[in-house]
Each structure stands twice: as structure tokens, then as C-alpha cells.
Design an enzyme around this catalytic site. Sequence first.
Site, mmCIF file in Angstrom:
data_model
loop_
_atom_site.group_PDB
_atom_site.id
_atom_site.type_symbol
_atom_site.label_atom_id
_atom_site.label_comp_id
_atom_site.label_asym_id
_atom_site.label_seq_id
_atom_site.Cartn_x
_atom_site.Cartn_y
_atom_site.Cartn_z
ATOM 1 N N HIS A 156 -40.006 18.008 7.308
ATOM 2 C CA HIS A 156 -38.787 17.770 6.540
ATOM 3 C C HIS A 156 -37.672 18.735 6.933
ATOM 4 O O HIS A 156 -37.926 19.844 7.427
ATOM 5 C CB HIS A 156 -39.089 17.857 5.038
ATOM 6 N N GLU A 208 -35.628 20.608 5.234
ATOM 7 C CA GLU A 208 -35.632 21.932 4.588
ATOM 8 C C GLU A 208 -36.653 22.838 5.263
ATOM 9 O O GLU A 208 -36.395 24.019 5.503
ATOM 10 C CB GLU A 208 -35.987 21.797 3.094
ATOM 11 N N CYS A 259 -38.298 17.246 -1.787
ATOM 12 C CA CYS A 259 -39.591 16.791 -2.290
ATOM 13 C C CYS A 259 -40.348 18.005 -2.857
ATOM 14 O O CYS A 259 -39.908 19.144 -2.708
ATOM 15 C CB CYS A 259 -40.404 16.146 -1.154
ATOM 16 N N CYS A 265 -41.326 20.751 -0.133
ATOM 17 C CA CYS A 265 -40.186 21.563 0.310
ATOM 18 C C CYS A 265 -39.702 22.453 -0.830
ATOM 19 O O CYS A 265 -39.307 23.596 -0.603
ATOM 20 C CB CYS A 265 -39.051 20.667 0.806
HETATM 21 ZN ZN LIG Z 1 -39.586 17.705 1.783
#
Ligand SMILES: [Zn+2]
Length: 188
Positions: A70, A72, A98, A101
Site C-alpha cells: 500500500h 502508506e 486500511c 496501514c
Molecule cells: Zn493499507
Amino acid sequence: MGRISWNQYFMAQSYLLKSRSTCERLAVGAVVVRDKRMIAGGYNGSVTGGVHCIDEGCYVVGGHCVRTIHAEMNALLQCSKFGVATDGAEIYVTHFPCIHCTKAIIQAGIKAVYYSEDYKNDPYAIELLQQAGVRTKKVLLQVDPVHYEQQQLVSELLEELESQGHSGLDGWKKKADRLFHVPTEQKS
Ligand SMILES: [Zn+2]
Ligand SMILES: [Zn+2]
């Protein structure tokens, strides 16, 4: 002509980074900021050297594409790769993070999360952020860099005409403001 706000400045960067995403399900961008400086950025994509979702299709397990890291995480891992402290920094993300993260963001010492779009905002992630005292703020992107330059040009032209003694420009100014939806949020 006002300068764009810091929030718009950093959020616009996260949208630019998002355009490098290789996942077909969702493109996300993130920028880590410390003392009003960008210290790292990321988008969601495969591990270095791996195949891309855009070439091979997503690798979906349990409803999620597991191929990508992801945005982040990529931004935070960039900091760890190059030895940059993230304690007390802030993160600008195009989409609400999410749960995975979120935990990494908290653990990295990030103190504020600015996001532009809601994305299945996880109630547990929200709870953890609150517990950790991490501020969250929704920042809608109002500035597109090209759009902003067009706005600047029109504004300069109108000022130039005014300085040359042209009158009756109010109607044109109003038209320009309507066209560019001039945001009034400045100086933050
Ligand atoms: Zn994430
Ligand atoms: Zn994918």
C-alpha cells in the site's frame, strides 16, 4: 492571488503519486510530511522487480489484491530504507488508510492523517487512531496543478488589464471565479 494552502499543496502531491499506481483495483498515493517538508512518498504497487497488476491482473485473495504494497507502507518503508525519522510527522493520503496501514502509521509515530476520499473507513482503524491521539482530517482536493496555473494566468491577465486602466472587468472576474471555483481556504 493567494497561494494554495499547505493542505492543498501536500494533498495535490499525493494525487500526483497515485498516478504511478500499478494496481487496477484502486490507485492510492501517500506523502509523509515533516515540518512542512515532504520527506517521502509512495503509491500502491508491487515489490521492486515484481510483476504488475496492470500487466498480469490483480492477485486477489479474500477480496483483496495481495500483490501490492500500500501507498502508506511504501512511503514509510522509504523512510526506513533511507534512515529518515518519521516520529512526529504527518501523512497525506488520497484514501482513508486500511487497518494494516493504520497500525503502521501509528507505530511509526505519525501524528496526523489527512485523507481526501473515504474508503471503507474501518471502525477499528478509527478507534486505534483516536486511542493513539493521531489527528485525522478530511481534506478535499480543490486544486489541480494545471487548473491552478490556468487560473493564475487568467487572474494575471485581468490584473494587467486593470493596471492599464481598463474598467468594467468585474463581470469577467466573476466569470473567472465561477469557472475556477476559487477556493477561499488560504494561509493554513
Ligand atoms: Zn493499507
Ligand atoms: Zn492489484
